[in-house]
Enzyme design. Structure first.
Site, PDB file in Angstrom:
ATOM      1  N   ASP A  82      -6.790  49.135  21.335  1.00 52.90           N
ATOM      2  CA  ASP A  82      -6.680  50.136  22.385  1.00 52.90           C
ATOM      3  C   ASP A  82      -7.747  49.839  23.441  1.00 52.90           C
ATOM      4  O   ASP A  82      -8.739  49.153  23.155  1.00 52.90           O
ATOM      5  CB  ASP A  82      -6.902  51.516  21.758  1.00 52.90           C
ATOM      6  CG  ASP A  82      -6.980  52.624  22.781  1.00 52.90           C
ATOM      7  OD1 ASP A  82      -6.100  52.688  23.657  1.00 52.90           O
ATOM      8  OD2 ASP A  82      -7.940  53.425  22.709  1.00 52.90           O
ATOM      9  N   ASP A  84      -9.008  52.430  26.364  1.00 55.45           N
ATOM     10  CA  ASP A  84      -9.873  53.547  26.726  1.00 55.45           C
ATOM     11  C   ASP A  84     -10.584  54.135  25.509  1.00 55.45           C
ATOM     12  O   ASP A  84      -9.965  54.426  24.484  1.00 55.45           O
ATOM     13  CB  ASP A  84      -9.052  54.645  27.421  1.00 55.45           C
ATOM     14  CG  ASP A  84      -8.503  54.183  28.754  1.00 55.45           C
ATOM     15  OD1 ASP A  84      -9.298  54.011  29.689  1.00 55.45           O
ATOM     16  OD2 ASP A  84      -7.282  53.979  28.846  1.00 55.45           O
ATOM     17  N   LYS A 215       2.952  50.863  20.740  1.00 51.39           N
ATOM     18  CA  LYS A 215       1.812  50.168  20.144  1.00 51.39           C
ATOM     19  C   LYS A 215       2.171  49.620  18.768  1.00 51.39           C
ATOM     20  O   LYS A 215       1.825  48.486  18.429  1.00 51.39           O
ATOM     21  CB  LYS A 215       0.597  51.100  20.062  1.00 51.39           C
ATOM     22  CG  LYS A 215       0.022  51.468  21.432  1.00 51.39           C
ATOM     23  CD  LYS A 215      -1.306  52.174  21.283  1.00 51.39           C
ATOM     24  CE  LYS A 215      -1.932  52.420  22.658  1.00 51.39           C
ATOM     25  NZ  LYS A 215      -3.334  52.823  22.584  1.00 51.39           N
ATOM     26  N   ASP A 238      -8.789  54.893  18.979  1.00 49.60           N
ATOM     27  CA  ASP A 238      -9.493  56.163  18.779  1.00 49.60           C
ATOM     28  C   ASP A 238      -8.607  57.385  18.888  1.00 49.60           C
ATOM     29  O   ASP A 238      -8.990  58.465  18.453  1.00 49.60           O
ATOM     30  CB  ASP A 238     -10.622  56.299  19.801  1.00 49.60           C
ATOM     31  CG  ASP A 238     -10.079  56.606  21.201  1.00 49.60           C
ATOM     32  OD1 ASP A 238     -10.394  57.675  21.750  1.00 49.60           O
ATOM     33  OD2 ASP A 238      -9.323  55.775  21.733  1.00 49.60           O
TER      34      ASP A 238
END
Length: 298
Positions: A82, A84, A215, A238
């Site tokens: 990921d 951000d 994803k 996250d």
């Protein structure tokens, strides 16, 4: 011995002294520690199943992460990450919104979406719509504020140097993923496209929107492309939209994650930086490939 317990300390806050390592080793009834980075990380081979309560008691409230992996197949052939709040420290959409004077409003929606309280696609469309009319110069200004998470450059460079395929997959925007991928050397980047009229944002995002399903699909696709099974993959993120790929990967890591993710992931890194993902694969710090890039303006 089939399992390895990797202990990683938050470097700025504590140190793995020989006495502490011996205390942990005795608590888990492990073999002598193998130091991966003095004061920072060590492997403890396990001869018996890990006793989580004994480990917790040995660690106390120290800012130290504990990761358990199988001794075979530790080094992964695919990294999917990921962007951000994982590879970079902030949320680019929230920071972009700051240039429109609505940073807090959008950040509140982001927090709920990343904790799985809102539908990701609907929340993304809502936030992008609020940016309608924002000058494109705000994108470049936001990029100049981006900072890489500590250890990100070493993670990507080291895994690439060992032949791994590296991919940046994000529910954010290609303006940023393209630049982060180029800066760090990711082989692949996938994200969403903000639409504009050549001068300002239109308040729309191109369809289809990349979300948690995208994803997970990317993990399967890239593993097949690399010619490996999922046990040879590493996924890190996250937010709630990362949870499916984290669960599916051979080593899935919730990194400083939102509560819903941390509670459901098998592996959590709550204190250390991204170097922990290399230590978890058995890499000593001496094997890390160091990059000089630590920020966009470097």
């Amino acid at each position: 011995m089939t399992d390895i317990l990797t202990i990683v300390a938050q470097r700025e806050a504590t140190s793995l002294t020989p006495a502490l390592l011996n205390q942990i080793r005795n608590a888990v009834r492990g073999a002598p520690p193998v130091v991966l980075s003095a004061g920072e990380a060590a492997d403890i081979p396990l001869s018996v199943p890990l006793d989580p309560a004994a480990l917790h008691q040995a660690l106390g409230d120290k800012p130290i992460d504990a990761i358990v992996t199988k001794s075979r197949g530790r080094r992964k052939a695919l990294l999917i990450a990921d962007m951000d709040s994982t590879i970079i420290t902030g949320e680019t959409l929230d920071e972009l919104a700051g240039h429109a004077g609505i940073g807090e409003r959008i950040a509140a929606i982001t927090r709920r979406a990343m904790n799985g309280e809102l539908d990701f696609k609907a929340a993304l469309r809502e936030r992008v719509a609020m940016l309608k009319g924002l000058d494109l110069a705000a994108l470049e200004s936001t990029w100049q504020q981006v900072r890489l998470t500590q250890g990100a450059a070493e993670l990507v460079a080291t895994m690439r140097a060992r032949g791994a395929l590296t991919a940046l997959v994000s529910g954010g925007f290609s303006f940023f993923t393209a630049r982060v991928a180029a800066r760090l050397g990711f082989d692949v980047h996938r994200s969403n496209l903000l639409l504009d009229d050549g001068a300002r944002l239109t308040g729309q995002v191109a369809e289809p929107i990349r979300d948690r399903d995208s994803k997970l699909a990317a993990l399967h696709e890239l593993a097949a492309q690399r010619g490996v099974r999922l046990h040879a993959t590493l996924a890190v993120g996250d937010g709630a939209n990362d949870l499916d790929m984290i669960r599916a990967a051979g080593l899935g890591v919730a990194f400083h994650a939102k509560p819903v993710v941390a509670s459901q992931a098998r592996t959590r890194v709550e204190h250390a930086d991204l170097r922990a993902l290399l230590f978890a694969q058995g890499y000593p710090a001496s094997a890390f490939v160091v990059s000089r890039w630590d920020r966009p303006g470097a």
